[in-house]
Design an enzyme around this catalytic site. Structure first.
Site, mmCIF file in Angstrom:
data_model
loop_
_atom_site.group_PDB
_atom_site.id
_atom_site.type_symbol
_atom_site.label_atom_id
_atom_site.label_comp_id
_atom_site.label_asym_id
_atom_site.label_seq_id
_atom_site.Cartn_x
_atom_site.Cartn_y
_atom_site.Cartn_z
ATOM 1 N N TYR A 1 3.206 9.983 -0.002
ATOM 2 C CA TYR A 1 4.260 9.386 0.822
ATOM 3 C C TYR A 1 5.622 9.734 0.211
ATOM 4 C CZ TYR A 1 0.359 6.630 2.712
ATOM 5 O OH TYR A 1 -0.831 6.230 3.279
ATOM 6 N N ASP B 1 0.845 -1.194 0.000
ATOM 7 C CA ASP B 1 0.000 0.000 0.000
ATOM 8 C C ASP B 1 0.883 1.248 0.000
ATOM 9 O OD1 ASP B 1 -2.774 1.252 0.533
ATOM 10 O OD2 ASP B 1 -1.480 2.178 2.055
HETATM 11 N N1 LIG Z 1 -5.277 5.878 3.893
HETATM 12 C C1 LIG Z 1 -4.761 6.624 4.843
HETATM 13 O O1 LIG Z 1 -5.196 7.769 5.093
HETATM 14 C C2 LIG Z 1 -3.623 6.065 5.644
HETATM 15 C C3 LIG Z 1 -3.206 6.708 6.833
HETATM 16 C C4 LIG Z 1 -2.163 6.143 7.549
HETATM 17 C C5 LIG Z 1 -1.541 5.000 7.096
HETATM 18 N N2 LIG Z 1 -1.947 4.411 5.930
HETATM 19 C C6 LIG Z 1 -1.297 3.190 5.405
HETATM 20 O O2 LIG Z 1 -1.192 2.244 6.429
HETATM 21 C C7 LIG Z 1 0.165 1.892 6.644
HETATM 22 C C8 LIG Z 1 0.375 1.549 8.106
HETATM 23 O O3 LIG Z 1 0.177 2.666 8.944
HETATM 24 P P1 LIG Z 1 1.393 3.457 9.598
HETATM 25 O O4 LIG Z 1 2.648 3.053 8.888
HETATM 26 O O5 LIG Z 1 1.042 4.883 9.661
HETATM 27 O O6 LIG Z 1 1.385 2.944 11.096
HETATM 28 P P2 LIG Z 1 1.684 1.537 11.802
HETATM 29 O O7 LIG Z 1 1.652 0.442 10.821
HETATM 30 O O8 LIG Z 1 0.803 1.486 12.981
HETATM 31 O O9 LIG Z 1 3.179 1.766 12.336
HETATM 32 C C9 LIG Z 1 4.267 1.688 11.464
HETATM 33 C C10 LIG Z 1 5.552 2.122 12.185
HETATM 34 O O10 LIG Z 1 5.730 1.369 13.401
HETATM 35 C C11 LIG Z 1 7.092 0.982 13.541
HETATM 36 N N3 LIG Z 1 7.087 -0.494 13.476
HETATM 37 C C12 LIG Z 1 6.563 -1.291 12.510
HETATM 38 N N4 LIG Z 1 6.725 -2.599 12.811
HETATM 39 C C13 LIG Z 1 7.358 -2.633 14.006
HETATM 40 C C14 LIG Z 1 7.775 -3.702 14.840
HETATM 41 N N5 LIG Z 1 7.569 -4.966 14.516
HETATM 42 N N6 LIG Z 1 8.408 -3.387 16.002
HETATM 43 C C15 LIG Z 1 8.606 -2.091 16.347
HETATM 44 N N7 LIG Z 1 8.211 -1.047 15.595
HETATM 45 C C16 LIG Z 1 7.588 -1.308 14.428
HETATM 46 C C17 LIG Z 1 7.857 1.625 12.402
HETATM 47 O O11 LIG Z 1 8.317 2.943 12.791
HETATM 48 P P3 LIG Z 1 9.601 3.181 13.762
HETATM 49 O O12 LIG Z 1 10.561 2.052 13.545
HETATM 50 O O13 LIG Z 1 10.119 4.502 13.385
HETATM 51 O O14 LIG Z 1 9.020 3.201 15.177
HETATM 52 C C18 LIG Z 1 6.786 1.798 11.348
HETATM 53 O O15 LIG Z 1 7.057 2.828 10.436
HETATM 54 C C19 LIG Z 1 0.960 3.081 6.109
HETATM 55 O O16 LIG Z 1 2.313 2.751 5.815
HETATM 56 C C20 LIG Z 1 0.140 3.421 4.897
HETATM 57 O O17 LIG Z 1 0.431 2.531 3.831
HETATM 58 C C21 LIG Z 1 -2.994 4.914 5.219
#
Ligand SMILES: NC(=O)c1ccc[n+]([C@@H]2O[C@H](COP(=O)([O-])OP(=O)(O)OC[C@H]3O[C@@H](n4cnc5c(N)ncnc54)[C@H](OP(=O)(O)O)[C@@H]3O)[C@@H](O)[C@H]2O)c1
Length: 317
Positions: free
Chosen positions: A58, A53
């Site tokens: 981004y 995604d």
């Molecule tokens: N449609 C929309 O409006 C919208 C909005 C938000 C997100 N999204 C999509 O959803 C995806 C996921 O959301 P998100 O990336 O915002 O948040 P998330 O998945 O809740 O958190 C991702 C962040 O958490 C940390 N992380 C990931 N796996 C880990 C693990 N196993 N252990 C420790 N830390 C870990 C990493 O950052 P650190 O290592 O820096 O801590 C990573 O960048 C996005 O990448 C995007 O594709 C869409």
């Protein structure tokens, strides 16, 4: 990895999808490098992720470009879901959903990804400029008939808009924030999405890393990391999240998986959810997050996690 069919399509989505926001190299701090991002994408392929995604916003095209480079010819074997309709205006991201901007944005995406037809195109968020739904979704309907994308989804729309959009053009998915700390989906929004037979794609399942359990103290982030301005990482809200993550960690240790896998697996196991999008910066995170897929069918585990979450109650304001 376990896959689920996105309703109304021939797309089989791994229950954990790869969230490519951070690999856009903007808004997620200073520890994102191209080499690490490419390794993360390769790890996702190795762990059986079938979809990725991304979005133009981004890194203003950088995430799509890195994804294309990392996937190489395998880009055609996986599903790339991207988004349309956010424009950079004076350094800020603004939802712009005029027919004209939609056409320009979609053309630019296809060039960046090097593809004729986008697998799943999602409108990123509702228009901030008052463009009527008929203009936006009418333009998208035309682009679909011209072969610019196969399936259309939306992100961050409410129940009433879902019904109105569905009356204009077929949509297959709703992408929305959902985690043990963010439960607004539960209720009319989920009921409507399910009634319309939309797949629900849950983003931010780790609450931007909070539910991995790795933050033992109130964290500090550089200005380049959007979490430096996120209230969930401060004061009472952080302490509440940390207490929940600590308890999830106890459950995870009993099961023998990382805490992140329990948080992601919980979201994937909830009613109506087709798949969860877990962001990752490196292969070690992907390896942990992928383990969520092995837990999805474990109903008793989710009963326990549900009780743990109930003890902590809703997030304080
Ligand atoms: N449609 C929309 O409006 C919208 C909005 C938000 C997100 N999204 C999509 O959803 C995806 C996921 O959301 P998100 O990336 O915002 O948040 P998330 O998945 O809740 O958190 C991702 C962040 O958490 C940390 N992380 C990931 N796996 C880990 C693990 N196993 N252990 C420790 N830390 C870990 C990493 O950052 P650190 O290592 O820096 O801590 C990573 O960048 C996005 O990448 C995007 O594709 C869409």
């Amino acid at each position: 990895m376990l896959t689920r069919r996105l309703p109304g399509t021939d797309l089989d989505l791994s229950v954990v999808g790869f969230g490519a926001w951070a690999i856009g190299e903007k808004w997620w701090g200073d520890d994102v490098t191209e080499a690490r991002s490419i390794a993360a994408v390769h790890a996702a392929l190795d762990h059986g992720y079938t979809w990725f995604d991304t979005a133009p916003v981004y890194g203003w095209g950088r995430s799509e470009a890195v994804l294309r480079k990392a996937l190489g010819p395998r880009l055609r074997d996986v599903i790339v879901a991207t988004k349309v309709g956010v424009r950079e205006i004076d350094g800020h991201a603004q939802s712009t959903l005029t027919a004209d901007w939609i056409r320009q944005d979609v053309d630019a995406i296809r060039k960046r990804l090097g593809i004729e037809t986008i697998d799943l195109l999602q409108v990123h968020w509702p228009c901030e400029l008052g463009t009527p739904l008929e203009e936006t979704f009418g333009a998208l309907d035309t682009l679909r008939t011209q072969g610019a994308f196969r399936y259309l989804g939306v992100c961050n729309y409410g129940a009433d808009d879902l019904r109105a959009i569905r009356a204009i053009t077929p949509i297959v998915s709703l992408q929305t924030g959902y985690s043990l700390l963010r439960r607004e989906l539960e209720g009319p929004l989920r009921d409507t999405a399910m009634a319309l037979d939309l797949g629900i794609l849950a983003y931010e399942p780790l609450c931007r890393g909070l539910l991995s359990g790795k933050f033992t103290h109130t964290p500090t982030f550089p200005d380049t990391d959007l979490r430096s301005r996120d209230d969930r990482f401060r004061g009472r809200r952080f302490l509440h999240a940390k207490a929940l993550a600590d308890d999830l960690g106890k459950v995870a240790r009993r099961v023998g998986v990382p805490t992140a896998a329990v948080a992601i697996g919980w979201a994937a196991a909830q009613p109506g959810i087709t798949a969860v999008i877990a962001g990752a910066k490196g292969p070690e995170q992907v390896a942990q997050n992928a383990q969520a897929a092995t837990l999805v069918g474990q109903g008793r585990l989710w009963d326990v996690v549900g009780r743990v979450a109930a003890v902590h109650g809703g997030t304080p304001r």
